[in-house]
Design a protein around this motif. Structure first.
Motif, PDB file in Angstrom:
ATOM      1  N   ILE A 140      81.611 123.452  34.259  1.00  0.00           N
ATOM      2  CA  ILE A 140      81.624 124.801  33.709  1.00  0.00           C
ATOM      3  C   ILE A 140      81.092 125.744  34.779  1.00  0.00           C
ATOM      4  CG2 ILE A 140      80.869 126.272  31.785  1.00  0.00           C
ATOM      5  CD1 ILE A 140      82.489 123.719  30.994  1.00  0.00           C
ATOM      6  N   ARG A 141      82.021 126.378  35.481  1.00  0.00           N
ATOM      7  CA  ARG A 141      81.669 127.307  36.536  1.00  0.00           C
ATOM      8  C   ARG A 141      80.592 126.724  37.470  1.00  0.00           C
ATOM      9  NH1 ARG A 141      83.160 129.354  32.018  1.00  0.00           N
ATOM     10  NH2 ARG A 141      81.140 129.431  30.991  1.00  0.00           N
ATOM     11  N   GLY A 142      80.860 125.475  37.933  1.00  0.00           N
ATOM     12  CA  GLY A 142      80.009 124.834  38.917  1.00  0.00           C
ATOM     13  C   GLY A 142      78.911 123.936  38.374  1.00  0.00           C
ATOM     14  N   ARG A 143      78.771 123.847  37.048  1.00  0.00           N
ATOM     15  CA  ARG A 143      77.734 122.975  36.464  1.00  0.00           C
ATOM     16  C   ARG A 143      78.371 122.047  35.436  1.00  0.00           C
ATOM     17  NH1 ARG A 143      73.096 127.130  34.783  1.00  0.00           N
ATOM     18  NH2 ARG A 143      74.574 127.270  33.118  1.00  0.00           N
ATOM     19  N   SER A 144      77.779 120.881  35.273  1.00  0.00           N
ATOM     20  CA  SER A 144      78.279 119.936  34.270  1.00  0.00           C
ATOM     21  C   SER A 144      77.989 120.464  32.872  1.00  0.00           C
ATOM     22  CB  SER A 144      77.599 118.574  34.440  1.00  0.00           C
ATOM     23  OG  SER A 144      78.043 117.956  35.615  1.00  0.00           O
ATOM     24  N   GLY A 145      79.001 120.355  32.019  1.00  0.00           N
ATOM     25  CA  GLY A 145      78.847 120.797  30.640  1.00  0.00           C
ATOM     26  C   GLY A 145      78.995 119.644  29.668  1.00  0.00           C
ATOM     27  N   ASN A 146      78.188 119.690  28.617  1.00  0.00           N
ATOM     28  CA  ASN A 146      78.269 118.700  27.541  1.00  0.00           C
ATOM     29  C   ASN A 146      79.128 119.264  26.418  1.00  0.00           C
ATOM     30  OD1 ASN A 146      76.410 117.085  28.952  1.00  0.00           O
ATOM     31  ND2 ASN A 146      74.690 118.152  28.004  1.00  0.00           N
ATOM     32  N   PHE A 147      79.966 118.415  25.852  1.00  0.00           N
ATOM     33  CA  PHE A 147      80.907 118.837  24.830  1.00  0.00           C
ATOM     34  C   PHE A 147      80.807 117.938  23.600  1.00  0.00           C
ATOM     35  CE2 PHE A 147      82.544 120.903  28.455  1.00  0.00           C
ATOM     36  CZ  PHE A 147      83.436 121.882  28.057  1.00  0.00           C
ATOM     37  N   TRP A 148      81.122 118.518  22.458  1.00  0.00           N
ATOM     38  CA  TRP A 148      81.324 117.743  21.237  1.00  0.00           C
ATOM     39  C   TRP A 148      82.804 117.434  21.135  1.00  0.00           C
ATOM     40  CZ3 TRP A 148      77.475 115.565  18.900  1.00  0.00           C
ATOM     41  CH2 TRP A 148      76.215 116.156  18.902  1.00  0.00           C
ATOM     42  N   LEU A 149      83.118 116.250  20.624  1.00  0.00           N
ATOM     43  CA  LEU A 149      84.497 115.844  20.375  1.00  0.00           C
ATOM     44  C   LEU A 149      84.734 115.865  18.872  1.00  0.00           C
ATOM     45  CD1 LEU A 149      87.235 114.609  21.276  1.00  0.00           C
ATOM     46  CD2 LEU A 149      86.163 112.360  21.014  1.00  0.00           C
ATOM     47  N   TYR A 150      85.761 116.601  18.454  1.00  0.00           N
ATOM     48  CA  TYR A 150      86.173 116.695  17.053  1.00  0.00           C
ATOM     49  C   TYR A 150      87.613 116.209  16.944  1.00  0.00           C
ATOM     50  CZ  TYR A 150      82.132 119.583  15.927  1.00  0.00           C
ATOM     51  OH  TYR A 150      80.866 120.037  15.714  1.00  0.00           O
ATOM     52  N   ALA A 151      88.005 115.748  15.768  1.00  0.00           N
ATOM     53  CA  ALA A 151      89.401 115.338  15.577  1.00  0.00           C
ATOM     54  C   ALA A 151      89.806 115.461  14.117  1.00  0.00           C
ATOM     55  CB  ALA A 151      89.617 113.907  16.049  1.00  0.00           C
ATOM     56  N   ARG A 152      91.107 115.625  13.950  1.00  0.00           N
ATOM     57  CA  ARG A 152      91.747 115.524  12.639  1.00  0.00           C
ATOM     58  C   ARG A 152      92.887 114.545  12.770  1.00  0.00           C
ATOM     59  NH1 ARG A 152      93.621 120.699   9.368  1.00  0.00           N
ATOM     60  NH2 ARG A 152      94.899 119.164   8.320  1.00  0.00           N
TER      61      ARG A 152
END
Length: 179
Positions: free
Chosen positions: A162-174
């Motif tokens: 994310i603009r040069g830094r590591s980003g943590n994400f949530w994973l969602y699904a349907r």
């Protein structure tokens, strides 16, 4: 895709149409707003970055990303986009992605769009699974996915830059309702 192939979508403020090269300045204008990109992985340097995306969306290849324009009913000005990335025809899966200009935030637009486009993805495009990855700080998008019956499946540490830094994400699904 023809206009008849677009998702069935009803909202008093906006409608859907195909994304066009002429939409790039309006798209870039709101994606340049720090309030919009703060909780996303967009890292645009210029409108040219988006131009390449629009050209890619025009591809008819089965695994090509799909992106639609969200425009005001009154005047037709672009105020968002929505579509699918990471399409796998073999596995019948895709990742939903969307962005909106602040002018239409808080008016039920994102929720209505996600409902309509996910339904279209299952019924018209034949997907069995539609997932979303959301930067952990993006509370607005997390609420939209919850209202649209997505389930949280996991936490993706250092998933994207994310603009040069590591980003943590949530994973969602349907998952598609199977007969």
């Amino acid at each position: 895709m023809t206009p008849a192939d677009l998702p069935a979508f009803k909202h008093p403020l906006v409608t859907l149409r195909h994304l066009a090269r002429a939409d790039v300045p309006a798209w870039y204008a709101y994606l340049s707003d720090p309030v919009v990109v703060e909780h996303t992985s967009w890292a645009l340097r210029s409108a040219d970055d988006l131009q390449a995306n629009v050209d890619d969306y025009a591809s008819a290849l089965p695994a090509s990303s799909i992106r639609l324009a969200v425009v005001l009913r009154d005047g037709g000005r672009l105020v968002g986009t929505i579509g699918f990335n990471a399409i796998s025809p073999q596995h019948r899966t895709a990742e939903i992605a969307y962005d909106l200009a602040p002018a239409v935030w808080g008016q039920g637009v994102a929720t209505a769009l996600v409902h309509a486009v996910v339904d279209w993805g299952f019924r018209h495009l034949g997907f069995l699974r539609i997932q979303a990855t959301v930067l952990e700080s993006n509370a607005r998008s997390i609420r939209v996915l919850g209202r649209c019956a997505f389930q949280r499946e996991g936490y993706l540490r250092s998933y994207r830059q994310i603009r040069g830094r590591s980003g943590n994400f949530w994973l969602y699904a349907r998952i598609a309702a199977l007969p």
